[in-house]
Design a protein around this motif. Structure first.
Motif, mmCIF file in Angstrom:
data_model
loop_
_atom_site.group_PDB
_atom_site.id
_atom_site.type_symbol
_atom_site.label_atom_id
_atom_site.label_comp_id
_atom_site.label_asym_id
_atom_site.label_seq_id
_atom_site.Cartn_x
_atom_site.Cartn_y
_atom_site.Cartn_z
ATOM 1 N N SER A 45 0.976 -1.138 0.132
ATOM 2 C CA SER A 45 -0.301 0.211 0.751
ATOM 3 C C SER A 45 0.598 1.192 -0.079
ATOM 4 O O SER A 45 0.616 2.178 -0.733
ATOM 5 C CB SER A 45 -1.252 -0.310 1.212
ATOM 6 O OG SER A 45 -1.607 1.045 1.529
ATOM 7 N N LEU A 46 2.045 1.578 0.704
ATOM 8 C CA LEU A 46 2.450 2.389 0.674
ATOM 9 C C LEU A 46 3.490 2.192 -0.435
ATOM 10 O O LEU A 46 4.208 3.066 -0.840
ATOM 11 C CB LEU A 46 3.794 2.462 1.965
ATOM 12 C CG LEU A 46 5.068 3.784 2.281
ATOM 13 C CD1 LEU A 46 4.469 4.501 2.213
ATOM 14 C CD2 LEU A 46 5.621 2.853 3.353
ATOM 15 N N ALA A 53 1.629 9.149 -5.627
ATOM 16 C CA ALA A 53 2.423 10.611 -4.831
ATOM 17 C C ALA A 53 3.495 11.811 -5.938
ATOM 18 O O ALA A 53 3.249 12.850 -6.449
ATOM 19 C CB ALA A 53 3.253 11.041 -3.418
ATOM 20 N N SER A 54 3.951 10.470 -6.812
ATOM 21 C CA SER A 54 5.446 11.268 -7.779
ATOM 22 C C SER A 54 4.089 11.370 -9.594
ATOM 23 O O SER A 54 4.915 12.181 -9.529
ATOM 24 C CB SER A 54 5.992 9.569 -8.381
ATOM 25 O OG SER A 54 7.068 9.109 -6.767
ATOM 26 N N GLN A 55 3.266 10.487 -9.376
ATOM 27 C CA GLN A 55 2.865 11.164 -10.431
ATOM 28 C C GLN A 55 2.219 12.675 -10.253
ATOM 29 O O GLN A 55 1.684 13.343 -11.088
ATOM 30 C CB GLN A 55 1.722 10.330 -10.455
ATOM 31 C CG GLN A 55 2.100 9.150 -10.682
ATOM 32 C CD GLN A 55 2.944 9.239 -12.573
ATOM 33 O OE1 GLN A 55 2.636 9.706 -13.333
ATOM 34 N NE2 GLN A 55 4.243 8.216 -12.314
ATOM 35 N N GLY A 205 7.680 13.252 0.002
ATOM 36 C CA GLY A 205 7.179 12.955 1.411
ATOM 37 C C GLY A 205 6.055 13.835 1.460
ATOM 38 O O GLY A 205 5.363 13.554 2.589
ATOM 39 N N LYS A 206 5.666 15.597 1.196
ATOM 40 C CA LYS A 206 4.652 15.785 1.146
ATOM 41 C C LYS A 206 3.683 15.319 1.915
ATOM 42 O O LYS A 206 2.414 15.618 2.735
ATOM 43 C CB LYS A 206 4.812 17.568 1.023
ATOM 44 C CG LYS A 206 5.976 18.035 1.420
ATOM 45 C CD LYS A 206 6.395 19.752 0.736
ATOM 46 C CE LYS A 206 7.447 19.890 1.137
ATOM 47 N NZ LYS A 206 7.865 21.489 0.117
ATOM 48 N N ILE A 207 3.228 14.658 0.472
ATOM 49 C CA ILE A 207 2.135 13.706 -0.093
ATOM 50 C C ILE A 207 1.876 12.713 0.708
ATOM 51 O O ILE A 207 1.042 12.858 1.171
ATOM 52 C CB ILE A 207 1.978 14.083 -1.411
ATOM 53 C CG1 ILE A 207 1.886 15.012 -2.488
ATOM 54 C CG2 ILE A 207 0.997 13.210 -1.747
ATOM 55 C CD1 ILE A 207 2.287 15.182 -3.550
ATOM 56 N N THR A 208 2.887 11.594 0.843
ATOM 57 C CA THR A 208 3.169 11.119 1.436
ATOM 58 C C THR A 208 3.071 10.908 3.098
ATOM 59 O O THR A 208 2.136 10.046 4.009
ATOM 60 C CB THR A 208 3.459 9.695 1.027
ATOM 61 O OG1 THR A 208 4.372 10.309 2.125
ATOM 62 C CG2 THR A 208 4.161 9.476 -0.284
ATOM 63 N N LYS A 209 3.628 11.926 4.037
ATOM 64 C CA LYS A 209 3.497 12.350 5.478
ATOM 65 C C LYS A 209 4.217 11.405 6.222
ATOM 66 O O LYS A 209 3.850 10.843 6.673
ATOM 67 C CB LYS A 209 1.711 12.023 6.107
ATOM 68 C CG LYS A 209 1.727 13.107 5.009
ATOM 69 C CD LYS A 209 1.391 14.610 5.101
ATOM 70 C CE LYS A 209 -0.132 15.964 4.296
ATOM 71 N NZ LYS A 209 0.627 16.863 4.591
ATOM 72 N N ILE A 252 12.739 5.505 -1.773
ATOM 73 C CA ILE A 252 12.637 4.268 -0.418
ATOM 74 C C ILE A 252 12.099 5.293 0.648
ATOM 75 O O ILE A 252 12.170 6.877 1.082
ATOM 76 C CB ILE A 252 13.902 4.860 0.138
ATOM 77 C CG1 ILE A 252 14.824 3.388 -1.119
ATOM 78 C CG2 ILE A 252 13.476 3.822 1.417
ATOM 79 C CD1 ILE A 252 16.313 2.946 -0.561
ATOM 80 N N GLY A 253 11.074 5.027 0.892
ATOM 81 C CA GLY A 253 9.877 5.504 1.707
ATOM 82 C C GLY A 253 9.699 4.806 2.972
ATOM 83 O O GLY A 253 9.965 3.722 3.238
ATOM 84 N N TYR A 254 9.253 5.241 4.286
ATOM 85 C CA TYR A 254 9.294 4.937 5.265
ATOM 86 C C TYR A 254 8.178 4.388 6.287
ATOM 87 O O TYR A 254 8.005 5.409 6.627
ATOM 88 C CB TYR A 254 10.584 4.801 6.022
ATOM 89 C CG TYR A 254 12.383 4.907 5.727
ATOM 90 C CD1 TYR A 254 13.189 4.214 5.770
ATOM 91 C CD2 TYR A 254 12.518 5.767 4.840
ATOM 92 C CE1 TYR A 254 14.650 4.017 4.913
ATOM 93 C CE2 TYR A 254 13.554 6.218 4.709
ATOM 94 C CZ TYR A 254 14.588 5.004 5.388
ATOM 95 O OH TYR A 254 16.129 5.041 3.989
#
Length: 302
Positions: A45-46, A53-55, A205-209, A252-254
């Motif tokens: 899901s992430l 978010a990239s799009q 990162g601002k979109i995914t929080k 890479i998201g965390y």
């Protein structure tokens, strides 16, 4: 007591005891399995969230480059300079045209703080370079992105007034280009706005929080984020592809698995406790029924 002398009652209790033990073990295994499945689903899901978010980030860049391209594409001075240059068969000086293309770098434009403008280039209707800004990157070369050429070559004549935008690979690194017709409804050429998308990557990162780090495909960090990633975060990797399918960025998201583990442990505890309590109640009722309708009558007969 020898096994041959076990009573029916003792055998039945032993069997129900084994069934209860098996139910406990299976419930614990099922809880661990579903916990891992939930973790995997959260990671997928992430990854999808990072992709969306990239799009969205590229959409923001597209809107700004399109606005700038349309503004320049309807500039009478720029159109006149291009007509003059075309009339010279591309053999005359392009100094005046270059100065017009340098103007957004010098005087700015609407949204100047939202994109990293890298180059502005002008082509004729055959996508042959006429002139380009002297400001910006010096390593992009004089050839338009192959993915843009492919789209232009394959589209029909009525579509020549539509803008084209692509994420493509250049010598300095990935670039985002928007190609718009120059001259309005009667185009005399094409105008390409080239930006460096690395500037806009932090918007993901601002979109995914969530904490996000960015790398080139060679592994070079592209952000100067000083956010410390603790052991409570699980990395999720996503590769952002260029328009031609080539890998452009590694993102890479965390995910904060500490909070997820707390929620999963609570859910697992409630589910297993409920299952074991229900199993115990069923076994107790079964033992009572066996005792009432089997053990007691057999005991009386004996």
């Amino acid at each position: 007591m020898k096994i041959e002398s076990l009573s029916i009652k003792s055998s039945t209790i032993a069997i129900f005891g084994m069934i209860g033990t098996t139910a406990v073990v299976l419930s614990l295994l099922a809880g661990s399995y579903f916990k891992q499945a939930a973790m995997d689903a959260q990671m997928k899901s992430l990854s999808r969230v990072i992709e969306v978010a990239s799009q969205e980030m590229l959409k923001k860049v597209r809107n700004r480059t399109f606005d700038l391209g349309m503004k320049l594409g309807h500039s009478p001075d720029l159109i006149s300079a291009v007509n003059v240059q075309i009339g010279k068969d591309n053999t005359g000086s392009t100094e005046s045209l270059t100065q017009l293309l340098d103007d957004p770098f010098v005087n700015g434009f609407v949204g100047v703080h939202e994109i990293d403008l890298d180059k502005i280039r002008v082509y004729n209707m055959d996508l042959e370079l006429i002139a380009q800004s002297s400001a910006g990157s010096k390593d992009l070369g004089d050839t338009i992105a192959g993915s843009i050429s492919t789209v232009v070559a394959n589209r029909k004549a009525p579509d020549r007034l539509k803008a084209i935008d692509v994420l493509w690979m250049s010598a300095p690194g990935p670039r985002f280009s928007t190609l718009v017709p120059l001259g309005g409804l009667r185009p005399v050429g094409y105008l390409e706005i080239v930006v460096n998308p690395v500037f806009n990557l932090p918007d993901i990162g601002k979109i995914t929080k969530t904490p996000v780090h960015f790398y080139s495909m060679s592994g070079t960090p592209l952000d100067d984020s000083d956010v410390m990633i603790s052991d409570g975060y699980l990395p999720v990797e996503f590769t952002l592809l260029a328009s031609d399918g080539a890998p452009a960025f590694k993102i890479i998201g965390y995910e904060n698995i500490h909070e997820l583990n707390l929620e999963m442990d609570q859910t697992q505890t409630v589910a297993i406790s409920g299952f074991l309590l229900l199993s115990l109640c069923v076994l107790m009722v079964a033992l009572w029924l066996f005792n009432r309708f089997l053990f007691l009558p057999v005991s009386r007969m004996t």
